[in-house]
Write an enzyme that holds these catalytic residues in place. Structure first.
Site, PDB file in Angstrom:
ATOM      1  N   ALA B   8      11.178   6.531  12.433  1.00  0.00           N
ATOM      2  CA  ALA B   8      10.393   7.553  13.133  1.00  0.00           C
ATOM      3  C   ALA B   8       9.720   8.473  12.121  1.00  0.00           C
ATOM      4  CB  ALA B   8      11.281   8.327  14.101  1.00  0.00           C
ATOM      5  N   GLY B   9       9.348   7.898  10.986  1.00  0.00           N
ATOM      6  CA  GLY B   9       8.549   8.617  10.004  1.00  0.00           C
ATOM      7  C   GLY B   9       7.081   8.523  10.390  1.00  0.00           C
ATOM      8  N   LYS B 106       8.444  -2.926   3.234  1.00  0.00           N
ATOM      9  CA  LYS B 106       8.131  -3.970   2.250  1.00  0.00           C
ATOM     10  C   LYS B 106       9.358  -4.739   1.766  1.00  0.00           C
ATOM     11  CE  LYS B 106       5.828  -0.769  -0.233  1.00  0.00           C
ATOM     12  NZ  LYS B 106       5.333   0.224   0.757  1.00  0.00           N
ATOM     13  N   GLU B 130       1.390  -7.497   7.871  1.00  0.00           N
ATOM     14  CA  GLU B 130       0.125  -6.965   7.346  1.00  0.00           C
ATOM     15  C   GLU B 130       0.297  -5.552   6.816  1.00  0.00           C
ATOM     16  OE1 GLU B 130      -3.383  -8.463   7.584  1.00  0.00           O
ATOM     17  OE2 GLU B 130      -3.195  -6.982   5.981  1.00  0.00           O
ATOM     18  N   GLY B 135      -2.131  -0.940   3.767  1.00  0.00           N
ATOM     19  CA  GLY B 135      -2.398  -0.054   4.892  1.00  0.00           C
ATOM     20  C   GLY B 135      -3.356  -0.642   5.903  1.00  0.00           C
ATOM     21  N   ASP B 201       5.618   0.593  -6.371  1.00  0.00           N
ATOM     22  CA  ASP B 201       5.035   0.418  -5.031  1.00  0.00           C
ATOM     23  C   ASP B 201       3.937  -0.648  -5.060  1.00  0.00           C
ATOM     24  OD1 ASP B 201       2.492   1.584  -3.221  1.00  0.00           O
ATOM     25  OD2 ASP B 201       4.420   1.502  -2.193  1.00  0.00           O
ATOM     26  N   LYS B 205       3.859  -4.776  -3.386  1.00  0.00           N
ATOM     27  CA  LYS B 205       2.777  -5.341  -2.580  1.00  0.00           C
ATOM     28  C   LYS B 205       2.237  -6.634  -3.200  1.00  0.00           C
ATOM     29  CE  LYS B 205       1.709  -0.682  -1.042  1.00  0.00           C
ATOM     30  NZ  LYS B 205       0.945   0.556  -1.363  1.00  0.00           N
TER      31      LYS B 205
END
Lengths: 315, 315
Positions: B8-9, B106, B130, B135, B201, B205
């Site tokens: 719930a971020g 991720k 996706e 994003g 990060d 990805k």
């Protein structure tokens, strides 16, 4: 899926050539001169050799394609305006036989969008037409996945010939006729380049986009279109002094379509160079998405056709 | 589809907020503090108000989410490394119950890709992810539609915080620490910015991308990663004299993943500015496709989650 390909020009031949790589089978390829048909899969290499060698793609009757057992019709015959024939009727016949239709031909979705959607609604088959807008660049699938309602506008450069000409005029300080001749020598412009340089080709693509955003309502006549034939070299020089250049920019919203030469920042996203295309998709929740790539070419457009085939539902 | 949202971020809340607009229903939203569950659809507005107001998102037991009747689990809990827990087990439980899983987290697809695909293979449910890469930018769906076999490499800028810092260092001639502080004030960098500035990060990805291209085989430890913390302002000045700048560039191929600061042409496609992201997808038949847009943010990432939901097959 089993593909029946109408059209044996650059796009039709490339679709036939690459279909196997994407896991699909070609059961027919035809154009006005003939057809190669085999329900177990045609010999693609030989059909292409015949066509490229100057013969008909096959000895069969093009009419017989519609009797073949296929899953998806690939409509890659030349774009026609107004009644969009014979492409429109090709698509209609496939849908009325509950088959899918994947279009590379812009005519039916630019000029008779609602008619085509009405026939689709009565069919077990679906239409897809990524290849009609932006060649290899995934424009329509991006809008589809974002949901059209969440897209407010699409803007960009969707004609590589016009873009090449303007790029070269700016780079070399040459005038339009000179660069057009160069483009024709390179095969970037056709012998009759009218639709590329007068903005019609770009306008058809932005009309298709407006139809997708608004679920119909637009045809070529509704678009406000200006081409590049009257852009003087001096306009590009003047723009450059101000850190800008000129590109043939189109825009589609739910309210309409405009295409014309515009000043854009020289190093900005819209100032794509050469034959490259770009779309900026403006969305409600995700800002602006930019997709750029090769907007034309046999293999490039074929990848869009085959992406569409991959997204067809089972019938 | 009926969505059960874990997390719930920013992302989880945005998915709940936008789900209705995309035609989906939220039957549960939960995090470690609580859960709001209603098989007929929760009151999203009130759940979000509670959470944003500092309370638990609901009074229910988060464990009960798995007993709810839902179609797709949205896994939007914080990314964790190594065993990727608890996200991995959340996905596993949903798949073992023959439900779909849409990941914004991720961890499972970067660190335990083959394990997850093996569980998916035994399930009537499918995984999509996706939102884990780029994003709002449709990267994985573009690769999927092109077919992964036709993609040879993916290169680009996939961390907006690092990109913002480098953009500002170059623009203002300021040093790293100064710009980092500015980024934190603006909310572009977190209080603990480590994973953004040390390249982790971005590397996660690109590891996910390599796993998609090669169908598994990579985890974070396999990536060759250098961050931006040691890029001196003087390097950017020197680059500028040569018409270049520095960006944190990643690359994924079937052979591996590298992330590090690289010189790029100042006005080239890779020199995206601010927090913007870009991927260049190199294809066999269609040249290079460039997709750029907003790489992060609640609503932006939620649009990627909801695009994925739209592409889930019927179970």
């Amino acid at each position: 899926m089993r593909l029946a390909i109408l059209g044996a020009g650059d796009v039709g031949r490339s679709v036939a050539d690459l279909a196997g790589e994407y896991g699909h089978e070609v059961v027919a390829i035809a154009d006005s001169t003939g057809a190669a048909i085999d329900p177990d899969g045609i010999d693609v290499e030989r059909a292409l050799e015949r066509k490229v060698g100057g013969d008909a793609v096959g000895t069969g009757d093009p009419e017989a394609v519609f009797e073949t057992d296929y899953d998806a019709l690939v409509e890659a015959t030349p774009t026609t305006l107004g009644d969009a024939e014979p492409g429109f009727t090709h698509a209609k016949r496939a849908l009325e036989a509950d088959r899918h239709v994947v279009l590379a031909n812009k005519g039916p979705v630019a000029e008779r969008y609602e008619d085509l959607r009405a026939i689709e609604a009565e069919s077990a088959g679906s239409i897809r037409f990524e290849a009609t807008v932006g060649g290899a660049i995934p424009v329509l699938s991006t809008i589809e996945d974002s949901t059209p309602q969440a897209v407010t506008a699409v803007r960009g450069v969707l004609n590589g010939t016009a873009n090449f000409i303007l790029t070269r005029m700016a780079a070399e300080g040459l005038d339009y006729e000179h660069v057009l001749a160069e483009a024709q020598d390179l095969g970037v412009a056709e012998a009759d380049p009218t639709f590329d340089v007068d903005g019609t080709d770009a306008a058809l693509k932005f009309v298709i986009l407006a139809n997708v955003l608004a679920d119909g309502g637009f045809a070529l006549d509704d678009a406000d279109v200006t081409g590049i034939q009257d852009v003087p070299g001096s306009a590009l020089d003047l723009a450059a002094e101000d850190g800008r250049t000129i590109r043939l920019i189109g825009e589609a919203t739910r309210d309409g379509v405009r295409v014309g030469p515009r000043l854009v920042p020289e190093n900005g996203a819209l100032a794509v160079t050469g034959t490259r295309n770009i779309v900026q998709i403006e969305t409600k929740h995700a800002g602006s998405l930019h997709n750029s790539g090769r907007g034309a070419g046999g293999p490039e457009t074929a990848t869009a056709v085959l992406s569409d085939v991959g997204r067809l539902p089972e019938r």
